[in-house]
Structures are given as C-alpha cells and as structure tokens.
Design a protein around this motif. Structure first.
Motif, PDB file in Angstrom:
ATOM      1  N   GLU A 120      -9.998   1.952   0.464  1.00  0.00           N
ATOM      2  CA  GLU A 120     -10.371   3.349   0.235  1.00  0.00           C
ATOM      3  C   GLU A 120     -10.238   4.182   1.504  1.00  0.00           C
ATOM      4  O   GLU A 120      -9.941   5.357   1.471  1.00  0.00           O
ATOM      5  CB  GLU A 120     -11.826   3.426  -0.245  1.00  0.00           C
ATOM      6  N   ASP A 121     -10.500   3.521   2.645  1.00  0.00           N
ATOM      7  CA  ASP A 121     -10.450   4.231   3.920  1.00  0.00           C
ATOM      8  C   ASP A 121      -9.106   4.076   4.616  1.00  0.00           C
ATOM      9  O   ASP A 121      -8.999   4.304   5.817  1.00  0.00           O
ATOM     10  CB  ASP A 121     -11.560   3.723   4.850  1.00  0.00           C
ATOM     11  N   CYS A 122      -8.088   3.650   3.876  1.00  0.00           N
ATOM     12  CA  CYS A 122      -6.783   3.464   4.502  1.00  0.00           C
ATOM     13  C   CYS A 122      -6.360   4.758   5.189  1.00  0.00           C
ATOM     14  O   CYS A 122      -6.329   5.813   4.572  1.00  0.00           O
ATOM     15  CB  CYS A 122      -5.751   3.073   3.449  1.00  0.00           C
ATOM     16  N   PRO A 123      -6.080   4.671   6.507  1.00  0.00           N
ATOM     17  CA  PRO A 123      -5.732   5.885   7.241  1.00  0.00           C
ATOM     18  C   PRO A 123      -4.295   6.340   7.003  1.00  0.00           C
ATOM     19  O   PRO A 123      -3.912   7.423   7.447  1.00  0.00           O
ATOM     20  CB  PRO A 123      -5.915   5.461   8.704  1.00  0.00           C
ATOM     21  N   GLY A 124      -3.525   5.520   6.329  1.00  0.00           N
ATOM     22  CA  GLY A 124      -2.128   5.870   6.117  1.00  0.00           C
ATOM     23  C   GLY A 124      -1.292   5.478   7.310  1.00  0.00           C
ATOM     24  O   GLY A 124      -1.764   4.776   8.204  1.00  0.00           O
ATOM     25  N   ILE A 125      -0.076   5.942   7.327  1.00  0.00           N
ATOM     26  CA  ILE A 125       0.814   5.599   8.432  1.00  0.00           C
ATOM     27  C   ILE A 125       0.369   6.399   9.657  1.00  0.00           C
ATOM     28  O   ILE A 125       0.198   7.609   9.593  1.00  0.00           O
ATOM     29  CB  ILE A 125       2.278   5.937   8.092  1.00  0.00           C
ATOM     30  N   GLU A 126       0.178   5.681  10.775  1.00  0.00           N
ATOM     31  CA  GLU A 126      -0.225   6.345  12.011  1.00  0.00           C
ATOM     32  C   GLU A 126       0.908   7.233  12.504  1.00  0.00           C
ATOM     33  O   GLU A 126       2.059   6.807  12.562  1.00  0.00           O
ATOM     34  CB  GLU A 126      -0.529   5.290  13.069  1.00  0.00           C
ATOM     35  N   ALA A 130       1.491  -4.770   3.276  1.00  0.00           N
ATOM     36  CA  ALA A 130       1.231  -5.646   2.135  1.00  0.00           C
ATOM     37  C   ALA A 130      -0.250  -5.982   2.100  1.00  0.00           C
ATOM     38  O   ALA A 130      -0.879  -6.133   3.143  1.00  0.00           O
ATOM     39  CB  ALA A 130       2.066  -6.912   2.257  1.00  0.00           C
ATOM     40  N   TYR A 131      -0.812  -6.066   0.913  1.00  0.00           N
ATOM     41  CA  TYR A 131      -2.208  -6.481   0.785  1.00  0.00           C
ATOM     42  C   TYR A 131      -2.361  -7.242  -0.527  1.00  0.00           C
ATOM     43  O   TYR A 131      -1.504  -7.172  -1.407  1.00  0.00           O
ATOM     44  CB  TYR A 131      -3.149  -5.275   0.846  1.00  0.00           C
ATOM     45  N   ASN A 132      -3.470  -8.003  -0.608  1.00  0.00           N
ATOM     46  CA  ASN A 132      -3.699  -8.830  -1.786  1.00  0.00           C
ATOM     47  C   ASN A 132      -4.658  -8.164  -2.748  1.00  0.00           C
ATOM     48  O   ASN A 132      -5.641  -7.568  -2.336  1.00  0.00           O
ATOM     49  CB  ASN A 132      -4.256 -10.192  -1.372  1.00  0.00           C
ATOM     50  N   HIS A 133      -4.333  -8.276  -4.017  1.00  0.00           N
ATOM     51  CA  HIS A 133      -5.169  -7.654  -5.037  1.00  0.00           C
ATOM     52  C   HIS A 133      -5.422  -8.678  -6.132  1.00  0.00           C
ATOM     53  O   HIS A 133      -4.488  -9.222  -6.710  1.00  0.00           O
ATOM     54  CB  HIS A 133      -4.456  -6.421  -5.596  1.00  0.00           C
ATOM     55  N   ARG A 134      -6.694  -8.940  -6.404  1.00  0.00           N
ATOM     56  CA  ARG A 134      -7.041  -9.931  -7.421  1.00  0.00           C
ATOM     57  C   ARG A 134      -6.968  -9.287  -8.802  1.00  0.00           C
ATOM     58  O   ARG A 134      -7.502  -8.207  -9.022  1.00  0.00           O
ATOM     59  CB  ARG A 134      -8.448 -10.469  -7.164  1.00  0.00           C
ATOM     60  N   VAL A 135      -6.302  -9.963  -9.717  1.00  0.00           N
ATOM     61  CA  VAL A 135      -6.193  -9.478 -11.086  1.00  0.00           C
ATOM     62  C   VAL A 135      -6.797 -10.531 -12.010  1.00  0.00           C
ATOM     63  O   VAL A 135      -6.438 -11.705 -11.942  1.00  0.00           O
ATOM     64  CB  VAL A 135      -4.709  -9.248 -11.479  1.00  0.00           C
ATOM     65  N   CYS A 144       0.839  -1.202   0.000  1.00  0.00           N
ATOM     66  CA  CYS A 144       0.000   0.000   0.000  1.00  0.00           C
ATOM     67  C   CYS A 144       0.875   1.253   0.000  1.00  0.00           C
ATOM     68  O   CYS A 144       1.806   1.368   0.800  1.00  0.00           O
ATOM     69  CB  CYS A 144      -0.911  -0.018   1.215  1.00  0.00           C
ATOM     70  N   ASP A 145       0.573   2.175  -0.911  1.00  0.00           N
ATOM     71  CA  ASP A 145       1.339   3.419  -1.007  1.00  0.00           C
ATOM     72  C   ASP A 145       1.134   4.315   0.208  1.00  0.00           C
ATOM     73  O   ASP A 145       1.938   5.189   0.486  1.00  0.00           O
ATOM     74  CB  ASP A 145       0.919   4.197  -2.267  1.00  0.00           C
TER      75      ASP A 145
END
Ligand code: ZN
Length: 173
Positions: free
Chosen positions: A136-142, A69-74, A63-64
């Motif tokens: 979408e709701d990723c809060p980013g780095i705490e 790390a997260y999984n993304h289906r392609v 995640c930017d």
C-alpha cells in the motif's frame, strides 16, 4: 493424479458422474513460486458440467508502481457451471450474429474436452488483484533525474531576468 484433458462423455461412466482431480503442479502460463495445490471436481449434470475447486498458490506478480516482482498468495474456492452445447454450424451461421444472453455463459460441446488445468488457470487469473501493487505504501519508481531538479531554479531565475529585461525596455515609439 494429473489430468490433462477430460473427454466429457467419459464422465457419464464414472461413479456419480464425477471426476476428482488433485492439483499439484506449476501451470505453464502462470509464474508461481509454489505449485498450484488443491482439488477440483467436475460433475456431468446432463446439460451442463458443474465444476468446483479449492486451490492455493503463491503467484509472482510485477508491481504496477515500482515494477519490482513480489509474491501474492491466492486462495480460491471457485465454482462454475459450463453448459454443454454444440458449436453452431459455421455454414449456417449468419455473418452478423446477434449477441444473445447465452453467449455470456461458458459453453463446451457435449462431446468435447474439459481441461482442469486451463480452467483453474482462468480462475486464478480472475482472482488476481487489479491494479497490482506490491505494498500500500509502495513509493513507486524513485526519481533519479538530478539534472531536471537542478535546472528548475535556474529556469526561475531566467524567467525573472526576462521579466526584468521587459520592465526596463524603453517604451516603443
Ligand atoms: Zn511496488
């Protein structure tokens, strides 16, 4: 069947000048949770190769925003035409070659090799989201800098004090 590389002239000897490749492998340069599964067909059309595929995998991305790390289906159904052209002779190549429209197309030498694995790798890369966000709701780095937060009001008080000092300074002269 796993095919590393296809010698392009060999395609002409195949039924319907077509080679079908089953995809079911992890790609060397791609971090995937599951193998890349699907099917790819490459057909020799005389002056070009017609490549079609159906592929599915789960890619592990970072995640930017939060760097987790997260999984993304392609799941992709790519199709591409690759023109069969000889590389220009480097001896006759002018130093500064003008970029023509032809350069925008993918080309391979007619007696070269086509690599299904490299091709599907490129197609998956093209299908990856940009930017890569886990949610979408990723809060980013705490933010964990309590000292910065705590010092803020102190700064204000110092600022106020400085102002007061300036007010009470006797006029010069
Ligand atoms: Zn995130």
């Amino acid at each position: 069947m796993t095919v590393d590389k296809v010698y392009i002239p060999h395609l002409l000897q195949r039924p319907e000048k077509t080679l079908a490749v089953d995809l079911d492998s992890h790609l060397a340069d791609l971090d995937t949770l599951t193998p890349v599964r699907g099917e790819l067909t490459v057909t020799h059309q005389g002056t070009y190769l017609e490549v079609k595929a159906r592929a599915e995998t789960i890619v592990t991305l970072t995640c930017d925003r939060c760097l987790q790390a997260y999984n993304h289906r392609v799941a992709i159904v790519p199709k591409e035409l690759i023109w069969l052209e000889h590389e220009p002779d480097p001896n006759t190549l002018p130093l500064e070659r003008e970029v023509s429209v032809d350069d925008l197309f993918e080309t391979l030498p007619p007696n070269g090799h086509f690599s299904p694995e490299t091709w599907i790798y490129e197609q998956i890369c093209l299908a990856l989201p940009q930017p890569q966000i886990c949610d979408e709701d990723c809060p980013g780095i705490e933010l964990r800098h309590p000292e910065t937060v705590a010092s803020d009001p102190i700064d204000h008080r110092w600022a106020a004090l400085t102002q007061l000092q300036q007010q009470f300074q006797p006029p010069e002269g």
